[in-house]
Design a protein around this motif. Sequence first.
Motif, PDB file in Angstrom:
ATOM      1  N   TYR A  78       0.843  -1.202   0.000  1.00  4.92           N
ATOM      2  CA  TYR A  78       0.000   0.000   0.000  1.00  4.92           C
ATOM      3  C   TYR A  78       0.879   1.252   0.000  1.00  4.92           C
ATOM      4  CZ  TYR A  78      -3.985   2.964   1.562  1.00  4.92           C
ATOM      5  OH  TYR A  78      -4.955   3.925   1.679  1.00  4.92           O
ATOM      6  N   HIS A 104      -7.410  10.772   2.744  1.00 10.46           N
ATOM      7  CA  HIS A 104      -7.963   9.542   2.171  1.00 10.46           C
ATOM      8  C   HIS A 104      -6.962   8.390   2.231  1.00 10.46           C
ATOM      9  CE1 HIS A 104     -11.853  10.754   0.352  1.00 10.46           C
ATOM     10  NE2 HIS A 104     -11.317  11.958   0.354  1.00 10.46           N
ATOM     11  N   GLY A 108      -6.820   5.143   5.041  1.00  7.23           N
ATOM     12  CA  GLY A 108      -6.898   3.764   4.570  1.00  7.23           C
ATOM     13  C   GLY A 108      -5.787   2.906   5.145  1.00  7.23           C
ATOM     14  N   TRP A 149     -15.648   8.070   0.782  1.00  6.31           N
ATOM     15  CA  TRP A 149     -14.338   7.777   1.391  1.00  6.31           C
ATOM     16  C   TRP A 149     -13.915   6.392   0.899  1.00  6.31           C
ATOM     17  CZ3 TRP A 149     -11.426  11.174   4.117  1.00  6.31           C
ATOM     18  CH2 TRP A 149     -12.057  12.292   4.670  1.00  6.31           C
ATOM     19  N   LEU A 151     -11.162   4.624  -0.023  1.00  7.99           N
ATOM     20  CA  LEU A 151     -10.101   3.808   0.568  1.00  7.99           C
ATOM     21  C   LEU A 151     -10.365   3.516   2.034  1.00  7.99           C
ATOM     22  CD1 LEU A 151      -6.947   5.415  -1.043  1.00  7.99           C
ATOM     23  CD2 LEU A 151      -7.844   3.121  -1.467  1.00  7.99           C
ATOM     24  N   ASN A 152     -10.860   4.491   2.762  1.00  4.80           N
ATOM     25  CA  ASN A 152     -11.173   4.274   4.171  1.00  4.80           C
ATOM     26  C   ASN A 152     -12.172   3.134   4.333  1.00  4.80           C
ATOM     27  OD1 ASN A 152     -11.130   5.427   7.070  1.00  4.80           O
ATOM     28  ND2 ASN A 152     -13.311   5.322   6.596  1.00  4.80           N
ATOM     29  N   THR A 155     -10.639  -0.411   3.292  1.00  6.22           N
ATOM     30  CA  THR A 155      -9.682  -0.992   4.236  1.00  6.22           C
ATOM     31  C   THR A 155     -10.294  -1.290   5.590  1.00  6.22           C
ATOM     32  OG1 THR A 155      -8.874   1.209   4.863  1.00  6.22           O
ATOM     33  CG2 THR A 155      -7.699   0.070   3.102  1.00  6.22           C
ATOM     34  N   CYS A 156     -11.300  -0.501   6.022  1.00  8.92           N
ATOM     35  CA  CYS A 156     -11.885  -0.813   7.333  1.00  8.92           C
ATOM     36  C   CYS A 156     -12.837  -2.000   7.254  1.00  8.92           C
ATOM     37  CB  CYS A 156     -12.551   0.408   7.961  1.00  8.92           C
ATOM     38  SG  CYS A 156     -14.124   0.878   7.265  1.00  8.92           S
TER      39      CYS A 156
END
Length: 480
Positions: A78, A104, A108, A149, A151-152, A155-156
């Motif tokens: 990443y 952003h 992530g 959002w 990427l957030n 990834t979450c």
Amino acid sequence: MGNRDLQFYIDGAWVDPVTPRRFDVIDPATDQAFAQISMGSATDVDLAVAAATRAFASFSRSSRADRIALLHRIAAEYRKRQDDLARAVSREMGAPIWFAQERHVVMGLSHIEKMAEILSWFPFEDPRGASMVTKEAIGVAALITPWNWPLNQVTCKVAPAIGAGCTMILKPAEQSPLSAIIFAEIMEAAGTPPGVFNLVNGDGASVGAALSRHPGVDMVSFTGSTHAGIQVAKAAADTVKRVHQELGGKSANILLPDVDLEDAVTKGVAGCYLNSGQSCVAPSRMFVHRDQYDEALRHAKTAAESYVVGMQDDAATRLGPVASRMQYDKIQGLIESGIAEGARLIAGGPGRPEGRDAGCFVRPTIFADVTPEMRIAREEIFGPVLSILPYDDVDSVIDEANATVYGLAAYVQSKDLALARNVAGRMRAGNIYINYPPVSADMPFGGFKQSGNGRECAEFGLEEFLEIKGIRGYGIVENQ
């Protein structure tokens, strides 16, 4: 972008869609297409679910150490692609490039790193006398993520799914798919076992619905509007799968009378306008004591008029375009409704900012004399539009702040921490922010009421991907 834009990532390989169907990705600053992706179908979903099902047998039994190592490799890959990710996010959903880089992309990465840390201590086993309670991967998870959002939200969901030992199919929002395609390349480069992570692009009516109703999917984790979340829950009901939802919000920001008013109002405007107002936790209803109301309006007007609205690659830009023409039209309609229903414009208003003749640019807008029954006080606008409402006492403002179908976030500003804590304790919301604290990946995120169910982030998000098993007699050996 490359040919992978037109492919899906299934079972560790980049594959063409079963039935070719292309979709234009639009730059909201120009209203022009700059890339194309393929749109999936129920057949593509079947292939991805089959791959995830095959992979689950072994990945669900992988060791804690192996999953930690995988998360560390994902984080390393990443970091190598941070510039690519920022450019993709900026172009596909309109964030200024500096904001895409600093918020952003960084947010992530924080979820991946936090999950690796949590796995080092998380108790998957809880011995109870002669019995054992274990927490095990729930199964194949469908991850449906939004455009605001990107990427957030990817990834979450992906990080805790990996941490739990689940396998998954990701369907990102079709408006912001390019950052998710890069993320799939990151997962491949990190050596994610085939079938553990799969990506199928498409819209909600095709791929989203197919995932939600699929009998091979054990869980749906969905982030988006409350309306869409209801459709996901209905589609999932027939197979009695777990449905985890992060939905809409209409967050109150209560400024108690002892605050530094200029500072609190300025920060409140900034919170509402963050990400061009496209945040489910945006503090879009500011409550100010009636004795301070006129002064607060002056500070809000000054703050709003300081915002530079411009192109994503301009270093001076603080607000880029909102993410799509559909979103722009929705915001304009709500601004017009505020005027029609009698609210007073303090700053901004309908149309584009001066000098912007094209694109999805919205004027930073402030409304005064807002009453609770107005649409702008009730509906999630998802744009840089702030409503300021007066209040007379603490009890009445808490009641008014809670008088919403949503319950995602609430904000309390005060120099009296004991009072702020008391107000926070009375708010019907899943996330309370006292005096604009720093962003953190170690707190639970989720809402009350129609803002959803379940929690994301840290160990709270990990729990959502786990099933509880009670093994009685675990420590008993029978006489032979």
